[in-house]
Design an enzyme around this catalytic site. Structure first.
Site, mmCIF file in Angstrom:
data_model
loop_
_atom_site.group_PDB
_atom_site.id
_atom_site.type_symbol
_atom_site.label_atom_id
_atom_site.label_comp_id
_atom_site.label_asym_id
_atom_site.label_seq_id
_atom_site.Cartn_x
_atom_site.Cartn_y
_atom_site.Cartn_z
ATOM 1 C CB CYS A 40 -0.895 -0.037 1.240
ATOM 2 S SG CYS A 40 -1.866 1.446 1.544
ATOM 3 C CG HIS A 41 -0.278 4.607 -2.358
ATOM 4 N ND1 HIS A 41 -1.341 3.855 -2.759
ATOM 5 C CD2 HIS A 41 0.307 5.063 -3.477
ATOM 6 C CE1 HIS A 41 -1.418 3.871 -4.059
ATOM 7 N NE2 HIS A 41 -0.425 4.588 -4.530
ATOM 8 C CB THR A 42 0.354 3.782 4.344
ATOM 9 O OG1 THR A 42 -0.917 4.209 3.870
ATOM 10 C CG2 THR A 42 0.653 4.475 5.642
ATOM 11 C CG HIS A 62 -0.835 -1.164 6.370
ATOM 12 N ND1 HIS A 62 0.163 -0.728 5.538
ATOM 13 C CD2 HIS A 62 -1.978 -0.662 5.864
ATOM 14 C CE1 HIS A 62 -0.348 0.016 4.587
ATOM 15 N NE2 HIS A 62 -1.654 0.074 4.753
ATOM 16 C CD GLU A 63 -3.560 -2.612 1.638
ATOM 17 O OE1 GLU A 63 -3.487 -3.411 0.685
ATOM 18 O OE2 GLU A 63 -3.947 -1.447 1.509
ATOM 19 C CB CYS A 92 -10.496 -1.394 22.576
ATOM 20 S SG CYS A 92 -11.389 0.030 23.235
ATOM 21 C CB CYS A 95 -11.824 3.614 24.083
ATOM 22 S SG CYS A 95 -12.133 3.718 22.307
ATOM 23 C CB CYS A 98 -14.869 1.453 21.036
ATOM 24 S SG CYS A 98 -13.401 1.040 20.076
ATOM 25 C CB CYS A 106 -10.203 2.215 18.621
ATOM 26 S SG CYS A 106 -9.746 1.325 20.117
ATOM 27 N NE ARG A 110 -5.558 8.201 17.726
ATOM 28 C CZ ARG A 110 -6.171 7.955 16.583
ATOM 29 N NH1 ARG A 110 -6.945 6.897 16.465
ATOM 30 N NH2 ARG A 110 -6.022 8.739 15.542
ATOM 31 C CB CYS A 169 -5.550 -0.892 4.353
ATOM 32 S SG CYS A 169 -5.090 0.816 4.037
ATOM 33 N NE ARG A 362 -3.175 -1.889 -1.888
ATOM 34 C CZ ARG A 362 -3.405 -0.584 -2.022
ATOM 35 N NH1 ARG A 362 -3.236 0.011 -3.181
ATOM 36 N NH2 ARG A 362 -3.789 0.140 -0.989
HETATM 37 N N1 LIG Z 1 -8.451 7.555 4.937
HETATM 38 C C1 LIG Z 1 -7.828 6.399 5.062
HETATM 39 O O1 LIG Z 1 -7.979 5.709 6.060
HETATM 40 C C2 LIG Z 1 -6.959 5.917 3.943
HETATM 41 C C3 LIG Z 1 -6.648 4.565 3.815
HETATM 42 C C4 LIG Z 1 -5.894 4.163 2.698
HETATM 43 C C5 LIG Z 1 -5.451 5.103 1.796
HETATM 44 N N2 LIG Z 1 -5.753 6.423 1.978
HETATM 45 C C6 LIG Z 1 -5.367 7.468 1.027
HETATM 46 O O2 LIG Z 1 -6.306 7.477 -0.024
HETATM 47 C C7 LIG Z 1 -5.701 7.969 -1.207
HETATM 48 C C8 LIG Z 1 -5.941 6.999 -2.356
HETATM 49 O O3 LIG Z 1 -5.308 5.758 -2.097
HETATM 50 P P1 LIG Z 1 -5.157 4.682 -3.270
HETATM 51 O O4 LIG Z 1 -4.471 3.504 -2.690
HETATM 52 O O5 LIG Z 1 -6.461 4.478 -3.936
HETATM 53 O O6 LIG Z 1 -4.155 5.497 -4.221
HETATM 54 P P2 LIG Z 1 -3.853 5.402 -5.791
HETATM 55 O O7 LIG Z 1 -2.620 6.211 -6.037
HETATM 56 O O8 LIG Z 1 -3.861 3.984 -6.236
HETATM 57 O O9 LIG Z 1 -5.078 6.114 -6.466
HETATM 58 C C9 LIG Z 1 -5.167 7.499 -6.630
HETATM 59 C C10 LIG Z 1 -5.841 7.750 -7.955
HETATM 60 O O10 LIG Z 1 -6.057 9.148 -8.094
HETATM 61 C C11 LIG Z 1 -5.874 9.493 -9.453
HETATM 62 N N3 LIG Z 1 -5.618 10.917 -9.569
HETATM 63 C C12 LIG Z 1 -4.473 11.596 -9.371
HETATM 64 N N4 LIG Z 1 -4.647 12.901 -9.611
HETATM 65 C C13 LIG Z 1 -5.937 13.058 -9.955
HETATM 66 C C14 LIG Z 1 -6.724 14.182 -10.336
HETATM 67 N N5 LIG Z 1 -6.189 15.404 -10.424
HETATM 68 N N6 LIG Z 1 -8.041 13.981 -10.590
HETATM 69 C C15 LIG Z 1 -8.579 12.746 -10.525
HETATM 70 N N7 LIG Z 1 -7.865 11.639 -10.203
HETATM 71 C C16 LIG Z 1 -6.564 11.802 -9.921
HETATM 72 C C17 LIG Z 1 -4.720 8.628 -9.906
HETATM 73 O O11 LIG Z 1 -4.687 8.473 -11.307
HETATM 74 C C18 LIG Z 1 -5.015 7.309 -9.179
HETATM 75 O O12 LIG Z 1 -5.773 6.423 -9.969
HETATM 76 C C19 LIG Z 1 -4.227 8.168 -0.853
HETATM 77 O O13 LIG Z 1 -4.036 9.526 -0.523
HETATM 78 C C20 LIG Z 1 -4.032 7.291 0.342
HETATM 79 O O14 LIG Z 1 -2.968 7.728 1.145
HETATM 80 C C21 LIG Z 1 -6.498 6.837 3.016
HETATM 81 ZN ZN LIG Z 2 -2.992 0.750 3.336
HETATM 82 ZN ZN LIG Z 3 -11.638 1.559 21.436
#
Ligand SMILES: NC(=O)c1ccc[n+]([C@@H]2O[C@H](COP(=O)([O-])OP(=O)(O)OC[C@H]3O[C@@H](n4cnc5c(N)ncnc54)[C@H](O)[C@@H]3O)[C@@H](O)[C@H]2O)c1
Ligand SMILES: [Zn+2]
Ligand SMILES: [Zn+2]
Length: 368
Positions: A40-42, A62-63, A92, A95, A98, A106, A110, A169, A362
């Protein structure tokens, strides 16, 4: 026990797969044998050194999805042989958050989790006496991991674990954004900005909620094609004119629900501005860069638009992820097209390269 894991030794350098020592699970901890883990990106964000809260050495990942091997003496939620999905977002059940239906944040573990430790403030990972820290409470780029039981979802054993890993995730984040945070109403018009795993999950979530129109926006035609497969009824190649185009498509008003899944603050602004006056809800899931801010003209809010943030789709992990996996098994969610590349633990850096090249949705590590 000895096991192999991918260690982040130095920021900006490839992960190094090596043998580590993993201590026994104690108290409310669980030893999980990983079967599959998404890249994943993270993970890449931390490996690159851009994340100011990152630390090394640690075991990323993490996934994960796997099988419970052994449990600490106080574990009650899972048992050996159970199939589980690993979560960075625990539940949990006790908390203040939760117990409140309005949030999934949660509070139980943390602080130690963010610092790279298990809830008791120590680590189970080491090499030659040197302690190595955990990552996101999961550290699943490894053959085995020790995790708190409150961060494991017990899932249907019939679910193939490589697909279940995506629910750890990204996929759940998108599904939850539509189904839990926004609670999309039947018959509504939705726009999803960004169709990576999170955005594709949001498209599927809008479809499951009975949305009438689901407009997917991305820079990539291939990804928009995948969005159609998840239920998008219309697609649009992203550009500076995106907001105008959405307004044109919606009688000048905008969409009932918009979702941002890019991490780009300019796109977040577009998502706010293309939400409908009166009641449009913009849900932000993307993680922006350090110090970046979201620019919103207040008039957009006064005229009835709302903005919501969503971490892990607002889902209470242990309670709400297993039913999503059941819906996948019932044929309501199509996971196969999201599993783009199958790699080994030794190829984990290739997983990062594929992600940087936006090759597939992925890459999933299979443990041999
Ligand atoms: N909130 C959370 O809990 C959580 C969990 C996982 C990931 N994320 C975040 O969510 C986001 C997306 O994650 P992902 O794994 O799907 O990433 P990803 O990079 O696979 O997907 C992002 C998509 O956005 C597109 N994109 C880029 N610029 C754009 C624009 N100007 N207009 C339209 N589309 C555009 C890209 O082409 C790509 O397909 C990331 O910022 C990630 O860090 C958040
Ligand atoms: Zn992730
Ligand atoms: Zn909790």
């Amino acid at each position: 026990m000895r096991m192999r894991a991918a260690v982040l030794e130095k920021f900006g350098e490839p992960l190094v797969v090596q043998e580590l020592e993993l201590d026994e699970p104690a108290g409310r901890e669980v030893l999980v044998r990983l079967v599959a883990c998404g890249v994943c990106h993270t993970d890449l964000y931390t490996a690159s050194g851009v994340d100011p809260s990152g630390y090394a050495p640690c075991v990323l990942g993490h996934e994960g999805a796997g099988v419970v091997e052994k449990v600490g003496e106080d574990v009650t939620l899972v048992a050996p042989g159970d199939h589980v999905v690993t979560h960075f977002a625990p539940q949990c059940g006790e908390c203040v958050h939760c117990k409140d239906p309005r949030t999934n944040l949660c509070m139980a573990i943390r602080q130690p989790q963010n610092a790279g430790f298990l809830p008791d403030g120590t680590t189970r990972l080491s090499r030659d006496g040197e302690r190595i820290r955990h990552f996101m409470g999961t550290s699943t780029f490894a053959e085995y991991t020790v995790m708190p039981e409150i961060a494991l979802s017990k899932v249907n054993p019939e679910a193939p674990l490589e697909g279940a890993a995506l629910f750890a995730c990204g996929l759940s984040t998108g599904l939850g954004a539509a189904m839990q945070t926004a609670k999309v109403a039947e018959g509504s018009t939705c726009v999803v900005f960004g169709t990576g795993l999170v955005g594709l999950g949001a498209v599927a979530g809008c479809r499951l909620q009975g949305a009438e129109r689901i407009i997917a926006i991305d820079l990539s035609d291939d990804r928009l094609e995948l969005a159609r497969g998840q239920g998008a009824t219309e697609t649009w190649l992203a550009g500076d004119d995106t907001v105008d185009w959405i307004l044109e498509q919606t009688g000048g008003f905008g969409a009932d629900y918009t979702f941002e899944a890019t991490g780009n603050v300019k796109v977040m602004r577009q998502a706010v501005e293309s939400a409908r006056m009166g009641w449009g809800l913009c849900t932000v899931t993307g993680v922006a860069g350090k110090g970046e801010t979201l620019d919103v003209i207040p008039r957009f809010l006064i005229t009835g638009r709302r903005v919501a943030g969503s971490s892990f789709g607002g889902l209470k992990s242990r309670e709400q992820v297993p039913p999503l996996i059941d819906r996948w098994l019932a044929g309501e969610i199509d996971v196969a097209p999201l599993l783009s590349h199958h790699i080994t633990l030794d190829e984990v850096n290739k997983g990062f390269e594929l992600m940087e090249a936006q090759d597939g949705i992925r890459s999933v590590i299979h443990f041999g």
